[in-house]
Design a protein around this motif. Structure first.
Motif, PDB file in Angstrom:
ATOM      1  N   VAL A   1     112.046  -8.810  83.685  1.00  0.00           N
ATOM      2  CA  VAL A   1     111.359  -8.221  82.532  1.00  0.00           C
ATOM      3  C   VAL A   1     109.901  -7.956  82.886  1.00  0.00           C
ATOM      4  CG1 VAL A   1     110.562  -8.605  80.168  1.00  0.00           C
ATOM      5  CG2 VAL A   1     112.861  -9.318  80.838  1.00  0.00           C
ATOM      6  N   GLN A   2     109.438  -6.763  82.536  1.00  0.00           N
ATOM      7  CA  GLN A   2     108.022  -6.436  82.661  1.00  0.00           C
ATOM      8  C   GLN A   2     107.492  -6.055  81.292  1.00  0.00           C
ATOM      9  OE1 GLN A   2     107.951  -3.402  85.790  1.00  0.00           O
ATOM     10  NE2 GLN A   2     107.212  -4.958  87.208  1.00  0.00           N
ATOM     11  N   LEU A   3     106.226  -6.407  81.053  1.00  0.00           N
ATOM     12  CA  LEU A   3     105.598  -6.165  79.768  1.00  0.00           C
ATOM     13  C   LEU A   3     104.380  -5.283  79.946  1.00  0.00           C
ATOM     14  CD1 LEU A   3     105.735  -9.828  78.433  1.00  0.00           C
ATOM     15  CD2 LEU A   3     107.375  -7.987  77.997  1.00  0.00           C
TER      16      LEU A   3
ATOM     17  N   SER B   1     100.454  -2.805  70.947  1.00  0.00           N
ATOM     18  CA  SER B   1     101.874  -2.690  71.240  1.00  0.00           C
ATOM     19  C   SER B   1     102.162  -3.294  72.603  1.00  0.00           C
ATOM     20  CB  SER B   1     102.318  -1.219  71.252  1.00  0.00           C
ATOM     21  OG  SER B   1     102.098  -0.598  70.009  1.00  0.00           O
ATOM     22  N   CYS B   2     103.340  -3.820  72.743  1.00  0.00           N
ATOM     23  CA  CYS B   2     103.765  -4.360  74.034  1.00  0.00           C
ATOM     24  C   CYS B   2     105.210  -3.921  74.259  1.00  0.00           C
ATOM     25  CB  CYS B   2     103.655  -5.872  74.048  1.00  0.00           C
ATOM     26  SG  CYS B   2     104.301  -6.660  75.537  1.00  0.00           S
ATOM     27  N   ALA B   3     105.404  -3.044  75.224  1.00  0.00           N
ATOM     28  CA  ALA B   3     106.726  -2.529  75.533  1.00  0.00           C
ATOM     29  C   ALA B   3     107.334  -3.323  76.680  1.00  0.00           C
ATOM     30  CB  ALA B   3     106.630  -1.059  75.910  1.00  0.00           C
ATOM     31  N   ALA B   4     108.588  -3.685  76.526  1.00  0.00           N
ATOM     32  CA  ALA B   4     109.280  -4.477  77.537  1.00  0.00           C
ATOM     33  C   ALA B   4     110.333  -3.651  78.247  1.00  0.00           C
ATOM     34  CB  ALA B   4     109.937  -5.691  76.876  1.00  0.00           C
ATOM     35  N   SER B   5     110.509  -3.944  79.511  1.00  0.00           N
ATOM     36  CA  SER B   5     111.594  -3.329  80.261  1.00  0.00           C
ATOM     37  C   SER B   5     112.791  -4.263  80.238  1.00  0.00           C
ATOM     38  CB  SER B   5     111.151  -3.071  81.699  1.00  0.00           C
ATOM     39  OG  SER B   5     110.886  -4.303  82.343  1.00  0.00           O
TER      40      SER B   5
ATOM     41  N   GLY C   1     102.235  -9.909  80.211  1.00  0.00           N
ATOM     42  CA  GLY C   1     101.809  -8.546  80.453  1.00  0.00           C
ATOM     43  C   GLY C   1     100.416  -8.528  81.072  1.00  0.00           C
ATOM     44  N   GLN C   2      99.896  -7.319  81.284  1.00  0.00           N
ATOM     45  CA  GLN C   2      98.637  -7.180  82.012  1.00  0.00           C
ATOM     46  C   GLN C   2      97.396  -7.303  81.145  1.00  0.00           C
ATOM     47  OE1 GLN C   2     100.076  -4.716  80.628  1.00  0.00           O
ATOM     48  NE2 GLN C   2      98.548  -3.195  80.096  1.00  0.00           N
ATOM     49  N   GLY C   3      97.534  -7.271  79.837  1.00  0.00           N
ATOM     50  CA  GLY C   3      96.388  -7.422  78.960  1.00  0.00           C
ATOM     51  C   GLY C   3      95.787  -6.096  78.532  1.00  0.00           C
ATOM     52  N   THR C   4      95.256  -6.094  77.328  1.00  0.00           N
ATOM     53  CA  THR C   4      94.541  -4.934  76.803  1.00  0.00           C
ATOM     54  C   THR C   4      93.278  -5.438  76.106  1.00  0.00           C
ATOM     55  OG1 THR C   4      94.766  -2.920  75.446  1.00  0.00           O
ATOM     56  CG2 THR C   4      95.869  -4.900  74.622  1.00  0.00           C
ATOM     57  N   LEU C   5      92.172  -4.777  76.365  1.00  0.00           N
ATOM     58  CA  LEU C   5      90.868  -5.252  75.900  1.00  0.00           C
ATOM     59  C   LEU C   5      90.588  -4.776  74.477  1.00  0.00           C
ATOM     60  CD1 LEU C   5      88.118  -6.615  76.410  1.00  0.00           C
ATOM     61  CD2 LEU C   5      87.364  -4.449  77.411  1.00  0.00           C
TER      62      LEU C   5
END
Length: 120
Positions: free
Chosen positions: A1-3, A20-24, A111-115
């Protein structure tokens, strides 16, 4: 899973943002999800979490009543609606996947984060 998180930006105090956070992958609906944040010079803290079905949610005290976590399992996406933002909400926001269906089993994929930056 990637976010993959998105939706961050600059907003004035009192404003709103929706993250939003989309998952694979195909197992999104099996797992609880959460949003964490890390402000400059501070430790990462849990903001909100949601069970796999979306029925159960839980919030950190300082965001209770202002933030809403939700999910759309068909779209494999979790959201964080943030209202009445204040400068103390400034942080990098991360989504995370749970180890199980309920959110008390911990989180193990990030996930990678959003500022998010809130100006006064």
């Amino acid at each position: 899973v990637q976010l993959q998180a998105s939706g961050g930006g600059l907003v004035q105090a009192g404003g709103s943002l929706r993250l939003s956070c989309a998952a694979s992958g195909s197992t999104f609906s099996r797992y609880a999800m959460a949003w964490y944040r890390q402000a400059p010079g501070k430790q990462r803290e849990l903001v909100a979490r949601i069970s796999n079905s979306g029925f159960y949610t839980n919030y950190e005290d300082s965001v209770e009543g202002r933030f809403t976590i939700s999910r759309d399992n068909a779209k494999k996406t979790v959201y964080l609606q943030m209202n009445n933002l204040n400068p103390e909400d400034t942080a990098v926001y991360y989504c995370a996947k749970g180890r199980g269906s309920m959110y008390n089993s911990g989180f193990n994929v990030w996930g990678q984060g959003t500022l998010v930056t809130v100006s006064s």
